[in-house]
Scaffold this active site. Structure first.
Site, mmCIF file in Angstrom:
data_model
loop_
_atom_site.group_PDB
_atom_site.id
_atom_site.type_symbol
_atom_site.label_atom_id
_atom_site.label_comp_id
_atom_site.label_asym_id
_atom_site.label_seq_id
_atom_site.Cartn_x
_atom_site.Cartn_y
_atom_site.Cartn_z
ATOM 1 C CG HIS A 177 -0.240 0.004 2.520
ATOM 2 N ND1 HIS A 177 -0.246 -1.085 3.378
ATOM 3 C CD2 HIS A 177 0.508 0.943 3.144
ATOM 4 C CE1 HIS A 177 0.446 -0.804 4.450
ATOM 5 N NE2 HIS A 177 0.933 0.415 4.332
HETATM 6 P P1 TYD Z 1 -1.661 -2.677 7.660
HETATM 7 O O1 TYD Z 1 -1.091 -1.313 7.713
HETATM 8 O O2 TYD Z 1 -2.569 -3.001 6.507
HETATM 9 O O3 TYD Z 1 -0.508 -3.758 7.756
HETATM 10 P P2 TYD Z 1 0.505 -4.337 6.663
HETATM 11 O O4 TYD Z 1 0.553 -3.360 5.551
HETATM 12 O O5 TYD Z 1 1.787 -4.465 7.389
HETATM 13 O O6 TYD Z 1 -0.007 -5.656 6.247
HETATM 14 O O7 TYD Z 1 -2.424 -2.950 9.021
HETATM 15 C C1 TYD Z 1 -2.935 -4.247 9.354
HETATM 16 C C2 TYD Z 1 -4.146 -4.063 10.250
HETATM 17 O O8 TYD Z 1 -3.767 -3.406 11.458
HETATM 18 C C3 TYD Z 1 -5.245 -3.215 9.610
HETATM 19 O O9 TYD Z 1 -6.490 -3.797 9.958
HETATM 20 C C4 TYD Z 1 -5.120 -1.890 10.287
HETATM 21 C C5 TYD Z 1 -4.537 -2.215 11.634
HETATM 22 N N1 TYD Z 1 -3.633 -1.164 12.161
HETATM 23 C C6 TYD Z 1 -4.035 -0.413 13.252
HETATM 24 O O10 TYD Z 1 -5.140 -0.583 13.801
HETATM 25 N N2 TYD Z 1 -3.187 0.542 13.735
HETATM 26 C C7 TYD Z 1 -1.982 0.784 13.169
HETATM 27 O O11 TYD Z 1 -1.214 1.672 13.638
HETATM 28 C C8 TYD Z 1 -1.582 0.004 12.022
HETATM 29 C C9 TYD Z 1 -0.266 0.223 11.340
HETATM 30 C C10 TYD Z 1 -2.443 -0.960 11.560
#
Ligand code: TYD
Length: 143
Positions: free
Chosen positions: A57
């Site tokens: 992303h």
């Molecule tokens: P995401 O940023 O999509 O993780 P990655 O890109 O590493 O796979 O986040 C995964 C999940 O965690 C998503 O449901 C959002 C949640 N999240 C939070 O609640 N707080 C945060 O600070 C972060 C980074 C993610």
């Protein structure tokens, strides 16, 4: 932060480290000194199974600084035209990623910890989770 960011705005920054044979090592980070923004959130990835891909992303406004606090992994960054791969494997190096850069984290070693310093609170509205949407959004930004 300029919206016309490129992968060449991503930079590995070396952090201070205090080494001691007897006591182990220590690294510290100050806002606007070692990282070029004020940290408002810290999160970390751990228990990542080998072969996993994280990230996938971009962010509209968020600035991030990613450190391999333990182990190693690669960060692939893309701006819609070029891509670069950074290998992080020591806790006193971190990768600065400005806004509007697509990132993927891959090649995690067993037991690795990805420590992320972020400039803003979590906000799902700040995410661009589709690469086509990312390039369209970036292309629509004023030059
Ligand atoms: P995401 O940023 O999509 O993780 P990655 O890109 O590493 O796979 O986040 C995964 C999940 O965690 C998503 O449901 C959002 C949640 N999240 C939070 O609640 N707080 C945060 O600070 C972060 C980074 C993610």
């Amino acid at each position: 932060m300029q919206k016309t960011t490129t992968v060449h705005d991503c930079a590995v920054i070396r952090l201070p480290n205090i080494e001691s044979d007897r006591k182990g090592s220590l690294t510290y980070v100050y806002n606007n000194a070692h990282v070029p923004f004020a940290v408002r959130r810290v999160y970390y990835l751990y228990d990542v199974p080998a072969g996993s891909l994280r990230g996938g992303h971009a962010h509209k406004d968020l600035l991030q600084f990613i450190v391999a606090a333990s182990g190693s992994f690669d960060v692939i960054v893309r701006d819609g035209e070029e891509s670069r791969t950074f290998s992080l494997n020591r806790p006193f190096y971190g990768l600065f990623i400005p806004c509007l850069i697509w990132r993927e984290l891959t090649n995690f070693s067993g037991g690795s910890i990805s420590l992320v310093l972020a400039s803003l609170p979590y906000d799902e509205q700040d995410y661009l989770r589709d690469f086509g949407e990312f390039t369209r959004y970036k292309g629509g930004q004023p030059q």
